[in-house]
Write an enzyme that holds these catalytic residues in place. Structure first.
Site, PDB file in Angstrom:
ATOM      1  N   ASN A 201       0.844  -1.203   0.000  1.00  0.00           N
ATOM      2  CA  ASN A 201       0.000   0.000   0.000  1.00  0.00           C
ATOM      3  C   ASN A 201       0.876   1.249   0.000  1.00  0.00           C
ATOM      4  O   ASN A 201       2.105   1.159   0.018  1.00  0.00           O
ATOM      5  CB  ASN A 201      -0.952  -0.019   1.199  1.00  0.00           C
ATOM      6  CG  ASN A 201      -0.187  -0.096   2.501  1.00  0.00           C
ATOM      7  OD1 ASN A 201       0.545   0.824   2.866  1.00  0.00           O
ATOM      8  ND2 ASN A 201      -0.332  -1.221   3.208  1.00  0.00           N
ATOM      9  N   ASP A 270      -4.174  -6.450   5.330  1.00  0.00           N
ATOM     10  CA  ASP A 270      -5.125  -7.334   6.008  1.00  0.00           C
ATOM     11  C   ASP A 270      -5.024  -8.775   5.488  1.00  0.00           C
ATOM     12  O   ASP A 270      -5.339  -9.716   6.201  1.00  0.00           O
ATOM     13  CB  ASP A 270      -6.557  -6.823   5.783  1.00  0.00           C
ATOM     14  CG  ASP A 270      -6.809  -5.535   6.554  1.00  0.00           C
ATOM     15  OD1 ASP A 270      -6.207  -5.372   7.631  1.00  0.00           O
ATOM     16  OD2 ASP A 270      -7.596  -4.685   6.071  1.00  0.00           O
ATOM     17  N   LYS A 280       9.580 -17.204  -9.986  1.00  0.00           N
ATOM     18  CA  LYS A 280       8.767 -16.160 -10.610  1.00  0.00           C
ATOM     19  C   LYS A 280       7.594 -16.782 -11.389  1.00  0.00           C
ATOM     20  O   LYS A 280       7.798 -17.739 -12.149  1.00  0.00           O
ATOM     21  CB  LYS A 280       9.658 -15.351 -11.561  1.00  0.00           C
ATOM     22  CG  LYS A 280       8.951 -14.172 -12.147  1.00  0.00           C
ATOM     23  CD  LYS A 280       9.860 -13.405 -13.085  1.00  0.00           C
ATOM     24  CE  LYS A 280       9.009 -12.398 -13.840  1.00  0.00           C
ATOM     25  NZ  LYS A 280       9.654 -11.913 -15.044  1.00  0.00           N
ATOM     26  N   PRO A 302      -2.797 -12.002  10.717  1.00  0.00           N
ATOM     27  CA  PRO A 302      -3.192 -11.744  12.106  1.00  0.00           C
ATOM     28  C   PRO A 302      -3.334 -10.242  12.329  1.00  0.00           C
ATOM     29  O   PRO A 302      -2.641  -9.450  11.688  1.00  0.00           O
ATOM     30  CB  PRO A 302      -2.027 -12.305  12.926  1.00  0.00           C
ATOM     31  CG  PRO A 302      -0.898 -12.456  11.973  1.00  0.00           C
ATOM     32  CD  PRO A 302      -1.462 -12.577  10.590  1.00  0.00           C
TER      33      PRO A 302
HETATM   34  N1  CTP Z   1      -3.534  -3.305  12.257  1.00  0.00           N
HETATM   35  C1  CTP Z   1      -2.733  -4.323  12.742  1.00  0.00           C
HETATM   36  N2  CTP Z   1      -2.728  -5.531  12.124  1.00  0.00           N
HETATM   37  C2  CTP Z   1      -3.495  -5.751  11.048  1.00  0.00           C
HETATM   38  C3  CTP Z   1      -4.315  -4.716  10.526  1.00  0.00           C
HETATM   39  C4  CTP Z   1      -4.301  -3.505  11.149  1.00  0.00           C
HETATM   40  O1  CTP Z   1      -2.042  -4.115  13.742  1.00  0.00           O
HETATM   41  N3  CTP Z   1      -3.446  -6.945  10.453  1.00  0.00           N
HETATM   42  C5  CTP Z   1      -3.570  -2.028  12.973  1.00  0.00           C
HETATM   43  C6  CTP Z   1      -3.025  -0.835  12.228  1.00  0.00           C
HETATM   44  O2  CTP Z   1      -1.659  -0.655  12.501  1.00  0.00           O
HETATM   45  C7  CTP Z   1      -3.873   0.285  12.791  1.00  0.00           C
HETATM   46  C8  CTP Z   1      -5.191  -0.349  13.088  1.00  0.00           C
HETATM   47  O3  CTP Z   1      -4.928  -1.747  13.203  1.00  0.00           O
HETATM   48  O4  CTP Z   1      -3.356   0.756  14.015  1.00  0.00           O
HETATM   49  C9  CTP Z   1      -6.289  -0.092  12.122  1.00  0.00           C
HETATM   50  O5  CTP Z   1      -6.035  -0.632  10.889  1.00  0.00           O
HETATM   51  P1  CTP Z   1      -7.150  -0.641   9.741  1.00  0.00           P
HETATM   52  O6  CTP Z   1      -6.546  -1.219   8.513  1.00  0.00           O
HETATM   53  O7  CTP Z   1      -7.801   0.694   9.633  1.00  0.00           O
HETATM   54  O8  CTP Z   1      -8.213  -1.615  10.381  1.00  0.00           O
HETATM   55  P2  CTP Z   1      -8.863  -2.891   9.826  1.00  0.00           P
HETATM   56  O9  CTP Z   1      -9.044  -3.812  10.969  1.00  0.00           O
HETATM   57  O10 CTP Z   1      -8.099  -3.430   8.673  1.00  0.00           O
HETATM   58  O11 CTP Z   1     -10.282  -2.349   9.367  1.00  0.00           O
HETATM   59  P3  CTP Z   1     -10.796  -1.932   7.924  1.00  0.00           P
HETATM   60  O12 CTP Z   1     -11.919  -2.865   7.667  1.00  0.00           O
HETATM   61  O13 CTP Z   1     -11.222  -0.506   8.067  1.00  0.00           O
HETATM   62  O14 CTP Z   1      -9.655  -2.112   6.940  1.00  0.00           O
END
Ligand code: CTP
Length: 418
Positions: A201, A270, A280, A302
């Site tokens: 990202n 996520d 590759k 996780p």
């Molecule tokens: N975070 C984390 N581990 C993950 C995903 C997110 O520690 N696997 C943490 C990020 O560092 C941030 C917070 O969770 O502090 C919010 O991340 P965000 O991506 O906004 O939350 P999501 O749970 O992915 O919700 P969304 O559905 O909005 O993507």
């Protein structure tokens, strides 16, 4: 002491005086000749309740409090707006008028809020002077980006009075996280598809690095677990470089138990590809024809900070939420869902505070209160956030050994707990 130099943003200095006085500061305004073209001494005298000083050669004012005495009186000097000309003089150590003389003669911290036309700010000479002043220990706040009085758009606007008030308040607080362990995650993660490709990202890592720096400046022992973003590690911060969400999870888990505070700023992917090809992926591999695009199956990563928040007797955990709609409501829910002590939400649909910007605006939300962190540079926002977290979760730390004695902190008027 509030120095005001001759730029159109001087009209905002009146509001700034008001904010500083309301926060409990005694404010001595010092105007340059140029500033007096934009705001009158009478306005600033009425707001500060003190005669404004504007002349190094005024025998009456000098008899009441000489300039050296005045330089010693100041606990902090804020120059807002600071013009390109004023910055050039200060960078040279020149002292042609009262304000430059006071800055030179004072041992107090000097904060500067540059304000000028965007081309003047970007000019090589101004940039050189700004770098010299920063190297000399002056703190530059801003400039902010946006529409300018001259019609241009770009960097050069004076930081808003609210952001300047926050920077002044932060400068008066002692190292509130003295000797506490703080872990910050920052940057993006990369989820490999094969040895040459990954999903990732746009996170720049700037906000996370600024928070790690601010925590270290507040006296904490800071570990920064960072995804790939190419930024240099801040001074006095241990930086652990990781690539994927699983690497980051492992690095954080291994250190979570010994932390007092964990701040998740990283934009963690996520999901990751369910399998990672060892070689590759070729257009025609695995019996597919070149015309048939491969499907990428994903599995969930996780949730790093939710797992830390779930630890029994674990640290205080603060998350970030980058939202594009219903920002506050989504963040309040996210805080509860992940079991976080607090969450910092920013609305990334606003292009002024996007992933790669040097600026940010956010709201800090905790169980029984919320506070807005005004639009400002990521560094000052980080310092302000750290002070709020220290107030909320570590109210008694930093007052013992290691805390630097400072003048009485200004009161921080906030909603909820303060
Ligand atoms: N975070 C984390 N581990 C993950 C995903 C997110 O520690 N696997 C943490 C990020 O560092 C941030 C917070 O969770 O502090 C919010 O991340 P965000 O991506 O906004 O939350 P999501 O749970 O992915 O919700 P969304 O559905 O909005 O993507």
């Amino acid at each position: 002491m509030l120095g005001v130099t001759g730029g159109i943003a001087a009209y905002k200095s009146a509001i700034l005086v008001r904010h500083l006085c309301n926060a409990g500061a005694e404010v001595q305004v010092v105007l340059t000749q140029g500033a007096a073209q934009f705001v009158t001494p009478v306005t600033l005298q009425a707001l500060s309740g003190r005669p404004v000083r504007d002349d190094l050669w005024d025998p009456e004012a000098e008899a009441a409090m000489g300039h050296i005495e005045l330089a010693r009186w100041a606990d902090l000097i804020l120059v807002a707006p600071a013009t390109a000309h004023f910055m050039a003089e200060l960078a040279q150590g020149a002292a042609p008028d009262l304000l430059t003389t006071l800055c030179l003669a004072s041992d107090a911290p000097v904060l500067l809020a540059p304000a000028m036309n965007q081309a003047m700010w970007r000019d090589a000479a101004t940039q050189r002077n700004a770098a010299t002043l920063a190297a000399d220990g002056k703190r530059l706040i801003g400039p902010a980006e946006g529409e300018q009085a001259c019609g241009d758009v770009g960097p050069g606007r004076m930081a808003e009075p609210e952001a300047l008030l926050e920077a002044v308040q932060a400068a008066f607080l002692s190292p509130r996280l003295a000797a506490l362990n703080v872990l910050v995650t920052a940057g993006p993660t990369r989820e490999a598809l094969d040895p040459v490709r990954f999903l990732s990202n746009h996170s720049s890592g700037k906000q996370g690095y600024a928070i790690a720096k601010a925590a270290a400046e507040a006296g904490a022992r800071v570990t920064l677990v960072s995804g790939p973003c190419g930024l240099p590690a801040p001074a006095n911060v241990e930086c652990i470089e990781v690539t994927s969400a699983l690497d980051m999870h492992e690095a954080v888990q291994a250190r979570a138990a010994e932390q007092a505070l964990v701040i998740g700023v990283a934009a963690v992917a996520d999901y990751r590809p369910a399998t990672q090809a060892l070689q590759k992926i070729k257009k025609d591999s695995a019996g597919r024809g070149a015309a048939e695009p491969p499907a990428i199956a994903l599995v969930e990563n996780p949730d790093i900070i939710a797992s830390v928040a779930a630890l029994p007797n674990g640290p205080v955990v603060v998350g970030f939420a980058a939202e594009t709609e219903n920002a506050l409501d989504n963040a309040r829910r996210k805080r509860r869902r992940k079991g976080l002590d607090a969450i910092v939400v920013n609305d990334v649909s606003n292009p002024k505070i996007g992933f790669n910007s040097d600026h940010n605006a956010a709201t800090l939300i905790w169980a029984d209160g919320e506070v807005e962190l005004a639009y400002q540079g990521k560094e000052t926002l980080a310092a302000s956030l750290i002070q709020h977290l220290a107030n909320l979760f570590f109210p008694s730390s930093g007052e013992g050994a290691g805390a630097v004695a400072k003048p009485t902190p200004l009161s921080v008027a906030r909603s909820g707990r303060s």
